[in-house]
Enzyme design. Structure first.
Site, short mmCIF file in Angstrom:
data_model
loop_
_atom_site.label_atom_id
_atom_site.label_comp_id
_atom_site.label_asym_id
_atom_site.label_seq_id
_atom_site.Cartn_x
_atom_site.Cartn_y
_atom_site.Cartn_z
N CYS A 3 0.98 -1.26 -0.18
CA CYS A 3 0.23 -0.19 -0.28
C CYS A 3 0.68 1.33 -0.31
O CYS A 3 0.76 2.15 -0.10
CB CYS A 3 -0.92 0.30 1.16
SG CYS A 3 -2.35 -1.07 0.96
N THR A 16 5.53 -13.52 1.30
CA THR A 16 5.59 -12.66 2.36
C THR A 16 4.64 -10.92 2.67
O THR A 16 5.51 -10.55 3.65
CB THR A 16 7.25 -12.62 2.16
OG1 THR A 16 7.35 -11.41 1.03
CG2 THR A 16 8.41 -14.07 1.79
N HIS A 65 0.18 -9.73 -5.45
CA HIS A 65 0.51 -9.36 -6.52
C HIS A 65 1.12 -9.79 -7.10
O HIS A 65 1.09 -11.72 -6.89
CB HIS A 65 1.63 -8.25 -6.28
CG HIS A 65 2.56 -9.29 -4.52
ND1 HIS A 65 1.80 -9.58 -3.38
CD2 HIS A 65 3.58 -10.34 -4.81
CE1 HIS A 65 2.99 -10.38 -2.65
NE2 HIS A 65 4.40 -10.95 -3.76
N HIS A 117 -0.21 -8.67 0.42
CA HIS A 117 -1.24 -7.60 -0.84
C HIS A 117 -1.12 -8.05 -1.85
O HIS A 117 -0.01 -9.06 -2.37
CB HIS A 117 -0.88 -5.82 -0.76
CG HIS A 117 -1.37 -5.15 -1.38
ND1 HIS A 117 -1.75 -4.24 -0.77
CD2 HIS A 117 -1.52 -5.18 -2.92
CE1 HIS A 117 -1.51 -3.39 -2.00
NE2 HIS A 117 -1.85 -4.19 -2.77
N ASN A 145 2.32 -16.14 -5.26
CA ASN A 145 2.00 -16.60 -4.34
C ASN A 145 1.37 -17.04 -3.48
O ASN A 145 0.35 -15.27 -3.02
CB ASN A 145 3.62 -17.30 -3.37
CG ASN A 145 4.65 -16.98 -3.85
OD1 ASN A 145 4.97 -18.43 -5.19
ND2 ASN A 145 5.87 -16.13 -4.22
N GLY A 172 4.81 -19.19 0.78
CA GLY A 172 5.97 -18.26 0.02
C GLY A 172 5.37 -16.91 0.50
O GLY A 172 6.14 -15.65 -0.52
N HIS A 177 3.53 -12.13 -9.83
CA HIS A 177 4.99 -12.11 -10.11
C HIS A 177 5.48 -11.87 -11.95
O HIS A 177 4.94 -13.00 -11.98
CB HIS A 177 5.88 -13.01 -9.56
CG HIS A 177 6.33 -12.96 -8.26
ND1 HIS A 177 7.12 -11.85 -7.62
CD2 HIS A 177 5.40 -13.30 -7.31
CE1 HIS A 177 6.94 -12.44 -6.14
NE2 HIS A 177 6.04 -13.03 -6.29
P1 5GP Z 1 6.29 -13.10 -1.95
O1 5GP Z 1 7.07 -13.80 -1.44
O2 5GP Z 1 5.31 -12.05 -0.96
O3 5GP Z 1 5.39 -13.65 -3.49
O4 5GP Z 1 6.31 -11.60 -2.71
C1 5GP Z 1 6.94 -10.60 -2.33
C2 5GP Z 1 8.53 -9.87 -3.37
O5 5GP Z 1 8.01 -8.43 -3.16
C3 5GP Z 1 9.46 -10.72 -3.41
O6 5GP Z 1 10.29 -10.88 -4.27
C4 5GP Z 1 10.39 -9.05 -2.48
O7 5GP Z 1 11.37 -9.40 -3.57
C5 5GP Z 1 10.07 -8.51 -2.77
N1 5GP Z 1 10.00 -6.82 -2.58
C6 5GP Z 1 9.92 -7.46 -0.46
N2 5GP Z 1 10.41 -5.55 -0.60
C7 5GP Z 1 10.05 -4.94 -1.21
C8 5GP Z 1 10.70 -3.74 -1.65
O8 5GP Z 1 9.97 -2.98 -0.55
N3 5GP Z 1 10.42 -2.90 -2.62
C9 5GP Z 1 9.83 -3.86 -4.35
N4 5GP Z 1 9.70 -2.85 -5.15
N5 5GP Z 1 9.59 -5.63 -3.99
C10 5GP Z 1 9.81 -5.27 -2.84
ZN ZN Z 2 -1.54 -3.49 1.22
#
Ligand code: 5GP
Ligand code: ZN
Length: 110
Positions: free
Chosen positions: A9, A92, A97, A95, A84, A90, A99
């Site tokens: 956010c 993390t 998103h 919110h 994810n 996975g 990839h």
């Molecule tokens: P998830 O693991 O939730 O599927 O993907 C989260 C992604 O957000 C990860 O690939 C991580 O590298 C990325 N990420 C984490 N913190 C930040 C940030 O502060 N800025 C950006 N641009 N990406 C982030």
């Molecule tokens: Zn959010």
């Protein structure tokens, strides 16, 4: 709408956007796992893909089109789209998103 403690956010509000349109933004992943690694997120807070029903049918369609358009604008013909869902898979950042991964050396799906 936006969650005060949510990283994405805040990035929607003040991050560096590769693209922004129709309630969605694309940003560069801070820790890329492929030569091109973008993230597509809805501007409004939806916790995960599990809650995708919180989007209207029209928004959900636009989100998918936004993902495809983001890849196209990044110059990718072939690419991988990953979501994810939940910590155990996975996720993390809670919110929703997408990839978008592309470039040489993407390899097989593991
Ligand atoms: P998830 O693991 O939730 O599927 O993907 C989260 C992604 O957000 C990860 O690939 C991580 O590298 C990325 N990420 C984490 N913190 C930040 C940030 O502060 N800025 C950006 N641009 N990406 C982030
Ligand atoms: Zn959010």
């Amino acid at each position: 709408m936006s969650q005060p403690e949510c990283l994405f956010c805040s990035l929607v509000a003040e991050g560096e956007h590769v693209r922004r349109a129709d309630g969605f933004v694309a940003i560069r992943d801070i820790n890329p796992k492929a030569p091109v690694h973008l993230l597509v997120l809805p501007e409004r807070h939806v916790e995960s893909f599990r809650e995708v029903g919180e989007l209207s049918a029209e928004e959900a369609k636009r989100m998918l089109e936004f993902v495809a358009e983001t890849a196209r604008e990044a110059g990718l013909a072939d690419y991988r789209v990953v979501v994810n869902v939940g910590r155990g898979a996975g996720q993390t950042v809670l919110h929703l998103h997408w990839h978008v991964l592309g470039g040489s050396g993407l390899g097989g799906f593991e």
